[in-house]
Design a protein around this motif. Structure first.
Motif, mmCIF file in Angstrom:
data_model
loop_
_atom_site.group_PDB
_atom_site.id
_atom_site.type_symbol
_atom_site.label_atom_id
_atom_site.label_comp_id
_atom_site.label_asym_id
_atom_site.label_seq_id
_atom_site.Cartn_x
_atom_site.Cartn_y
_atom_site.Cartn_z
ATOM 1 N N ASN A 19 -4.364 96.438 65.063
ATOM 2 C CA ASN A 19 -3.049 96.938 65.475
ATOM 3 C C ASN A 19 -1.916 96.062 64.965
ATOM 4 O OD1 ASN A 19 -2.907 99.433 67.323
ATOM 5 N ND2 ASN A 19 -4.779 98.389 67.943
ATOM 6 N N LEU A 20 -2.081 94.752 65.029
ATOM 7 C CA LEU A 20 -1.029 93.862 64.537
ATOM 8 C C LEU A 20 -0.792 94.076 63.045
ATOM 9 C CD1 LEU A 20 -1.776 90.514 66.418
ATOM 10 C CD2 LEU A 20 0.091 92.140 66.851
ATOM 11 N N LEU A 23 1.130 97.381 62.670
ATOM 12 C CA LEU A 23 2.508 97.269 63.158
ATOM 13 C C LEU A 23 3.368 96.428 62.218
ATOM 14 C CD1 LEU A 23 1.773 96.753 66.946
ATOM 15 C CD2 LEU A 23 3.059 98.657 65.946
ATOM 16 N N GLN A 24 2.828 95.325 61.759
ATOM 17 C CA GLN A 24 3.599 94.447 60.875
ATOM 18 C C GLN A 24 3.825 95.077 59.512
ATOM 19 O OE1 GLN A 24 1.085 90.998 61.286
ATOM 20 N NE2 GLN A 24 2.195 90.265 63.092
ATOM 21 N N VAL A 29 6.253 94.009 65.853
ATOM 22 C CA VAL A 29 5.504 93.958 67.101
ATOM 23 C C VAL A 29 6.490 93.822 68.260
ATOM 24 C CG1 VAL A 29 3.677 92.777 68.372
ATOM 25 C CG2 VAL A 29 3.590 92.892 65.864
ATOM 26 N N ASP A 33 3.663 95.944 72.894
ATOM 27 C CA ASP A 33 2.481 95.781 72.037
ATOM 28 C C ASP A 33 1.724 94.510 72.411
ATOM 29 O OD1 ASP A 33 3.052 98.056 70.336
ATOM 30 O OD2 ASP A 33 4.597 96.819 69.378
ATOM 31 N N HIS A 34 2.457 93.402 72.530
ATOM 32 C CA HIS A 34 1.820 92.128 72.891
ATOM 33 C C HIS A 34 1.070 92.268 74.213
ATOM 34 C CE1 HIS A 34 3.248 89.542 69.713
ATOM 35 N NE2 HIS A 34 4.498 89.932 69.900
ATOM 36 N N LYS A 78 -2.264 102.927 70.095
ATOM 37 C CA LYS A 78 -2.972 101.803 69.488
ATOM 38 C C LYS A 78 -4.073 102.271 68.539
ATOM 39 C CE LYS A 78 -0.223 99.149 71.441
ATOM 40 N NZ LYS A 78 1.008 99.461 70.752
#
Length: 152
Positions: A19-20, A23-24, A29, A33-34, A78
């Motif tokens: 996911n990171l 997203l990036q 992010v 999300d975190h 996600k």
């Protein structure tokens, strides 16, 4: 060959990292999300939600979550596919898995938040029966400018 399995603790980092990376690549992010990615047990599973991992030849390459909003209503989110495995229709198979799970459990609907920047994803959602609905003013994600639902 894709096999979709239920989340286990051993997949915690892959769920977060897939996911990171997504997203990036496309956005950034956000705090929500975190929260969901770093504490998925607390914010997804313990609240009645689900996480699934897609294994390609036994290697985890994709994922998605269903966040329970209320009885019979879940948010699809996600969803991510490793960039080296895109173009293999893995995302479509993950989406089909989510829809079949919803039908099998006789849920009312699945909702999702997305972005109009993601035309290929929106096309797939529409192809599977999702319809655009009104996006509330307090959307959980800044990047989201479209909300869709599938009546199961």
């Amino acid at each position: 060959m894709l096999k979709i399995v239920a989340y286990e603790g051993q997949y915690k980092n892959i769920f977060r990292d897939l996911n990171l990376a997504w997203l990036q690549h496309f956005f950034y992010v956000e705090e929500k999300d975190h929260e969901l990615l770093n504490e998925s047990d607390t914010h997804i599973l313990e609240k009645g939600g689900f996480i699934f991992i897609g294994l390609w030849n036994q290697k985890p390459v994709s994922c998605y979550a269903l966040l329970k909003l209320e009885e019979g209503i879940f948010e699809l989110g996600k969803m991510a596919v490793d960039e080296n495995h895109q173009g293999l229709q893995i995302g479509q198979r993950m989406l089909t898995h989510a829809i079949e799970l919803a039908k099998g459990n006789q849920w009312k609907k699945i909702i999702l938040y997305s972005s109009t920047k993601l035309n290929p994803a929106l096309h797939i959602y529409r192809k599977h029966g999702f319809k655009e609905i009104l996006l509330e003013g307090n959307s959980p994600y800044t990047r989201s400018d479209i909300k869709m639902e599938l009546i199961v």
